[in-house]
Write an enzyme that holds these catalytic residues in place. Structure first.
Site, mmCIF file in Angstrom:
data_model
loop_
_atom_site.group_PDB
_atom_site.id
_atom_site.type_symbol
_atom_site.label_atom_id
_atom_site.label_comp_id
_atom_site.label_asym_id
_atom_site.label_seq_id
_atom_site.Cartn_x
_atom_site.Cartn_y
_atom_site.Cartn_z
ATOM 1 N N TYR A 16 7.791 -3.375 2.650
ATOM 2 C CA TYR A 16 7.381 -3.205 1.256
ATOM 3 C C TYR A 16 8.595 -3.159 0.316
ATOM 4 C CZ TYR A 16 4.802 -1.141 -2.678
ATOM 5 O OH TYR A 16 4.233 -0.895 -3.915
ATOM 6 N N GLY A 62 -4.637 -9.449 -8.729
ATOM 7 C CA GLY A 62 -5.091 -8.139 -8.245
ATOM 8 C C GLY A 62 -5.765 -7.289 -9.308
ATOM 9 N N SER A 88 8.399 -1.420 -7.791
ATOM 10 C CA SER A 88 8.141 -0.055 -7.324
ATOM 11 C C SER A 88 9.444 0.716 -7.326
ATOM 12 C CB SER A 88 7.590 -0.079 -5.897
ATOM 13 O OG SER A 88 7.585 1.234 -5.378
ATOM 14 N N GLY A 113 -7.661 -3.647 -8.375
ATOM 15 C CA GLY A 113 -6.968 -2.414 -7.997
ATOM 16 C C GLY A 113 -6.856 -1.463 -9.177
ATOM 17 N N ALA A 133 11.580 -4.287 0.923
ATOM 18 C CA ALA A 133 12.260 -5.594 0.923
ATOM 19 C C ALA A 133 11.571 -6.532 -0.063
ATOM 20 C CB ALA A 133 12.252 -6.201 2.323
ATOM 21 N N SER A 134 10.225 -6.550 -0.032
ATOM 22 C CA SER A 134 9.501 -7.463 -0.919
ATOM 23 C C SER A 134 9.702 -7.079 -2.373
ATOM 24 C CB SER A 134 8.003 -7.459 -0.579
ATOM 25 O OG SER A 134 7.403 -6.235 -0.950
ATOM 26 N N LYS A 135 9.692 -5.778 -2.650
ATOM 27 C CA LYS A 135 9.787 -5.341 -4.042
ATOM 28 C C LYS A 135 11.207 -5.460 -4.580
ATOM 29 C CE LYS A 135 5.488 -4.053 -4.895
ATOM 30 N NZ LYS A 135 4.686 -4.757 -5.899
ATOM 31 N N ASN A 154 0.850 -8.503 -10.250
ATOM 32 C CA ASN A 154 0.555 -7.107 -9.969
ATOM 33 C C ASN A 154 0.085 -6.879 -8.541
ATOM 34 O OD1 ASN A 154 -0.773 -4.331 -10.513
ATOM 35 N ND2 ASN A 154 -2.507 -5.668 -10.021
#
Lengths: 236, 78
Positions: A143, A11, A130, A14, A145-147, A78
Site C-alpha cells: 500500500y 471509487g 495517504s 467508498g 509503495a503504491s501511494k 480516489n
C-alpha cells in the site's frame, strides 16, 4: 464553485469517494462520473452520479474510449484498496492487486483524460494518497509503495502539464472515518487516537473539502503538491 | 500543393502560430517551428480529427516534419 464543470472520480461508492462527489454536487457540479467494482454498491442517494462498472485491477482490458467518450475538468483518482500483511508473508497477489488498483490504473485513466484536458487547456487532477506514503507503516509495504509512487507521478506530471493550465496535486489523508478504518478494533482505534494531536479521526468531508480547494479557482497557482489532511498526525 | 498538404499546413499554422511562408516541407515542428513536445501530441490529435483516422503512438513519434505528416496521412487517411 464548480458550475458547468465535469468531475470524474474513481471509487465513488467508498466513504471518501462519495463525500467528494456529494461536496462537488452541492457546490454546483452537476455532471459527475464515477466508477465502482459493482453497481450494487451504489446508494439510492447517489442517483446524481453517472456510474460505470469498472474493475481497476484489470483496467487494461477495457476500451476507455468507448466507456468514457467525453471530456472532463476534474479528475480525482480516489479508488484504492489495501491488502495488509507483513512483508515476509505477503503474497504476490496481495502485492500485484494493490499496485494495479492504486497505481497502474491511474496510468490508463490519465492517458485517456489528459489528452482531452490538453486540448481544452484546462484540467485539475487530484490523487488521493495517504499519510503512510510519507511515514511508512508496518504491514502495508504494498500500500505504501503504491501511494508513495503517486508522489513522484504528481510532481513529474505537474511539470509536464504546467504550460497547459493543468494542475496535478494530491491529498494525503491521515486516519479518516471510512470503510477502511471501520475494520479496526477499539484498541487499534485508541492507539491511533493517542498519536493524533487533534484527538479525533478525520471526517471524509475533510478530504472532500481539500480536494475541492485544489480544484477551485483559489488553487490555480498550486501544482505538484501534496496537501496533508491528518489532524497533525504527521507534520511533513 | 496537394490538398492534404494544404490541410496539414493550416493545422500547423493554427496550432503553432507560425507564418505559413515560414513552413517548408522539411521544417521540423520542434527544432524549426518552435513546438514543444506537448505541441507535437496536440498536432497529431488535430491531424486525427481533421482526417478521421487514428495515428498510433509509434507512428506519431515518427512524424517530425510537415512532410512526414503528409506522407503518413496520404497513406492512411480515409
Amino acid at each position: 464553485m464548480f458550475n458547468d464543470k465535469k468531475l470524474f472520480l474513481t471509487g465513488g461508492t467508498g466513504s471518501i469517494g462519495s463525500s467528494i462527489c456529494s461536496y462537488f454536487n452541492s457546490n454546483g457540479c452537476k455532471e459527475i462520473y464515477s466508477t465502482t467494482t459493482n453497481l450494487d454498491k451504489v446508494r439510492s442517494d447517489q442517483s446524481y452520479i453517472n456510474f460505470k462498472e469498472l474493475n481497476l485491477n484489470n483496467i487494461e482490458t477495457y476500451n476507455l474510449d468507448d466507456l468514457f467518450n467525453f471530456d472532463i475538468d476534474y479528475l480525482v483518482l480516489n479508488a484504492g484498496l489495501n491488502k495488509d500483511n507483513i512483508f515476509l508473508r505477503m503474497s504476490s497477489n496481495e502485492w500485484n492487486s494493490v499496485i494495479n488498483v492504486n497505481l497502474n490504473s491511474s496510468f490508463y485513466l490519465l492517458k485517456h483524460f489528459i489528452k482531452k484536458m490538453v486540448k481544452k487547456r484546462f484540467g485539475r487532477i487530484v490523487f488521493i494518497s495517504s499519510v503512510v506514503a510519507h511515514t511508512g507503516n508496518p504491514g502495508q509495504v504494498n500500500y505504501t509503495a503504491s501511494k508513495s509512487a503517486i508522489s513522484g507521478m504528481v510532481k513529474s506530471l505537474a511539470l509536464e502539464l504546467s504550460t497547459r493550465n493543468i494542475t496535478v496535486n494530491s491529498v494525503a489523508p491521515g486516519f479518516i472515518k471510512s470503510n477502511m478504518t471501520d475494520k479496526l478494533n477499539d484498541d487499534q482505534k485508541n492507539a491511533i487516537l493517542d498519536k493524533i494531536p487533534m484527538k479525533k479521526l478525520g471526517e471524509s468531508n475533510d478530504i472532500a473539502k481539500a480536494v475541492g480547494f485544489l480544484c477551485s479557482e483559489n488553487a490555480s497557482y498550486i501544482t505538484g503538491q501534496t496537501l496533508h489532511v491528518n489532524g497533525g498526525l504527521a507534520l511533513i | 500543393m496537394s490538398d492534404i498538404e494544404e490541410r496539414v499546413k493550416k493545422i500547423v499554422v493554427e496550432h503553432l502560430g507560425v507564418e505559413e511562408g515560414k513552413i517548408q516541407s522539411d521544417s521540423k515542428f520542434i527544432d524549426d517551428l518552435g513546438a514543444d513536445s506537448l505541441d507535437t501530441v496536440e498536432l497529431v490529435m488535430a491531424f486525427e480529427e481533421e482526417f478521421g483516422c487514428e495515428i498510433p503512438d509509434d507512428a506519431a513519434e515518427k512524424i517530425v516534419t510537415l512532410k512526414d505528416a503528409v506522407t503518413y496521412l496520404s497513406a492512411n487517411s480515409n
